[in-house]
Design a protein around this motif. Structure first.
Motif, short mmCIF file in Angstrom:
data_model
loop_
_atom_site.label_atom_id
_atom_site.label_comp_id
_atom_site.label_asym_id
_atom_site.label_seq_id
_atom_site.Cartn_x
_atom_site.Cartn_y
_atom_site.Cartn_z
N LEU A 169 6.01 6.79 -7.08
CA LEU A 169 5.79 6.35 -8.47
C LEU A 169 4.31 6.46 -8.87
CD1 LEU A 169 8.03 3.18 -8.87
CD2 LEU A 169 8.37 5.44 -9.90
N GLY A 170 3.44 6.60 -7.87
CA GLY A 170 2.01 6.64 -8.16
C GLY A 170 1.53 5.28 -8.62
N HIS A 171 0.37 5.25 -9.28
CA HIS A 171 -0.17 4.00 -9.82
C HIS A 171 -0.96 4.29 -11.09
CE1 HIS A 171 -3.29 5.44 -6.99
NE2 HIS A 171 -4.14 5.00 -7.91
N ILE A 172 -1.20 3.27 -11.85
CA ILE A 172 -1.93 3.39 -13.11
C ILE A 172 -3.42 3.59 -12.79
CG2 ILE A 172 -2.57 2.17 -15.23
CD1 ILE A 172 0.13 0.67 -14.99
N VAL B 157 -3.75 -7.86 -16.16
CA VAL B 157 -2.36 -7.43 -16.29
C VAL B 157 -1.86 -7.11 -14.89
CG1 VAL B 157 -0.76 -5.74 -17.27
CG2 VAL B 157 -2.73 -6.50 -18.60
N THR B 158 -0.76 -7.74 -14.51
CA THR B 158 -0.18 -7.50 -13.19
C THR B 158 0.92 -6.45 -13.29
OG1 THR B 158 1.33 -9.37 -13.49
CG2 THR B 158 -0.73 -9.80 -12.32
N VAL B 159 1.05 -5.64 -12.24
CA VAL B 159 1.98 -4.51 -12.22
C VAL B 159 2.67 -4.45 -10.87
CG1 VAL B 159 2.15 -1.99 -12.38
CG2 VAL B 159 0.43 -3.20 -13.72
N CYS B 160 3.96 -4.09 -10.87
CA CYS B 160 4.69 -3.80 -9.63
C CYS B 160 5.69 -2.67 -9.93
CB CYS B 160 5.38 -5.05 -9.09
SG CYS B 160 6.77 -5.61 -10.09
N ARG B 161 6.70 -2.54 -9.12
CA ARG B 161 7.69 -1.48 -9.31
C ARG B 161 8.54 -1.71 -10.55
NH1 ARG B 161 13.00 -0.74 -8.01
NH2 ARG B 161 13.64 1.41 -7.65
N SER B 162 9.10 -2.94 -10.70
CA SER B 162 10.05 -3.19 -11.79
C SER B 162 9.65 -4.34 -12.71
CB SER B 162 11.42 -3.51 -11.20
OG SER B 162 11.36 -4.74 -10.49
N HIS C 269 3.89 7.66 -19.46
CA HIS C 269 2.47 7.32 -19.34
C HIS C 269 1.90 7.91 -18.06
CE1 HIS C 269 2.81 4.65 -22.77
NE2 HIS C 269 3.94 4.19 -22.24
N GLY C 270 0.63 8.20 -18.06
CA GLY C 270 -0.01 8.86 -16.94
C GLY C 270 -0.13 8.00 -15.70
N VAL C 271 -0.09 8.67 -14.56
CA VAL C 271 -0.26 8.00 -13.27
C VAL C 271 -1.20 8.79 -12.40
CG1 VAL C 271 2.04 6.94 -13.31
CG2 VAL C 271 1.73 9.14 -12.18
N VAL C 272 -1.72 8.10 -11.40
CA VAL C 272 -2.52 8.74 -10.36
C VAL C 272 -1.60 8.90 -9.16
CG1 VAL C 272 -4.50 8.47 -8.82
CG2 VAL C 272 -4.64 7.66 -11.20
N GLY C 273 -1.52 10.11 -8.62
CA GLY C 273 -0.63 10.35 -7.48
C GLY C 273 0.82 10.41 -7.93
N GLY C 274 1.69 10.13 -6.99
CA GLY C 274 3.13 10.15 -7.30
C GLY C 274 3.69 11.55 -7.37
N GLN C 275 4.99 11.61 -7.60
CA GLN C 275 5.70 12.88 -7.70
C GLN C 275 6.18 13.07 -9.12
OE1 GLN C 275 8.79 12.62 -4.80
NE2 GLN C 275 7.38 12.57 -3.08
N ALA C 276 6.15 14.28 -9.59
CA ALA C 276 6.56 14.60 -10.96
C ALA C 276 8.03 14.44 -11.19
CB ALA C 276 6.15 16.02 -11.31
N PRO D 230 0.79 -1.24 0.00
CA PRO D 230 0.00 0.00 0.00
C PRO D 230 0.83 1.29 0.00
CG PRO D 230 -0.98 -1.59 1.49
CD PRO D 230 0.33 -2.18 1.03
N ASP D 231 1.94 1.31 0.74
CA ASP D 231 2.76 2.53 0.76
C ASP D 231 3.42 2.79 -0.60
OD1 ASP D 231 4.33 0.20 1.38
OD2 ASP D 231 5.97 1.50 2.04
N GLU D 232 3.74 1.74 -1.35
CA GLU D 232 4.30 1.92 -2.69
C GLU D 232 3.23 2.41 -3.66
OE1 GLU D 232 7.43 -1.32 -3.82
OE2 GLU D 232 5.82 -2.30 -2.67
N PHE D 233 2.04 1.82 -3.55
CA PHE D 233 0.91 2.18 -4.42
C PHE D 233 0.60 3.67 -4.29
CE2 PHE D 233 -3.75 2.26 -5.28
CZ PHE D 233 -3.78 1.61 -6.51
N ALA D 234 0.65 4.18 -3.06
CA ALA D 234 0.37 5.59 -2.81
C ALA D 234 1.62 6.45 -2.85
CB ALA D 234 -0.30 5.73 -1.43
#
Length: 157
Positions: free
Chosen positions: A83-86, A111-116, A150-157, A76-80
């Motif tokens: 990097l944000g999330h899709i 489709v599964t997604v993670c950091r790398s 590609h666009g993300v929700v949240g995260g830092q620019a 959860p802390d990575e998702f928020a």
């Protein structure tokens, strides 16, 4: 073992899935059924053993984003986090995935997604073992998704 370029084949098949109908029988189907059928064919297509997971490039995922279930298997802390999330991604951490696999909509590609891309590859194998048939892994994960703009929700620019 020889590795086949499954990612390239899946990308080609996805492009074909979005192409206009090739024949009258296909043209008679509602558009949503035609695209969904071709997406399912593309995800199910395997050149090597079923435990080997198809990979999607970020551009291919962006093209079909509204037609697949995107499962983010980070914590959860990575998702928020930075990097944000899709958009439309659903958070199910890898450690909970096997137990929660039944929550996924049956018959809809995943489709599964993670950091790398490493944990999401593991997640795709777990989902295949639990009976989810149409599974692919986002190649390069969120790092590549962000790097390619590609666009993300949240995260830092």
């Amino acid at each position: 073992m020889r590795r086949w370029p499954v990612g390239a084949l899946v990308l080609g098949l996805l492009a074909h899935a979005l192409a206009p109908p090739a024949d009258a029988a296909d043209a008679a189907k509602p558009d949503a059924l035609r695209v969904r059928g071709r997406l399912t064919e593309a995800f199910a297509y395997r050149l090597h053993d079923p435990g080997d997971v198809s990979k999607l490039k970020p551009q291919a995922l962006e093209e079909v984003q509204g037609k697949v279930q995107i499962i983010d298997v980070r914590e959860p802390d990575e998702f928020a986090g930075s990097l944000g999330h899709i958009a439309r991604a659903r958070l199910i951490p890898l450690g909970e995935l096997e137990r929660r696999a039944a929550e996924l909509a049956s018959g809809s590609p995943v489709v599964t997604v993670c950091r790398s891309g490493a944990r999401s590859a593991q997640a795709a194998v777990i989902l295949q073992r639990t009976g989810v048939g149409d599974v692919a892994n986002l190649s390069g994960g969120m790092l590549r998704w962000r790097a390619e703009g590609h666009g993300v929700v949240g995260g830092q620019a």
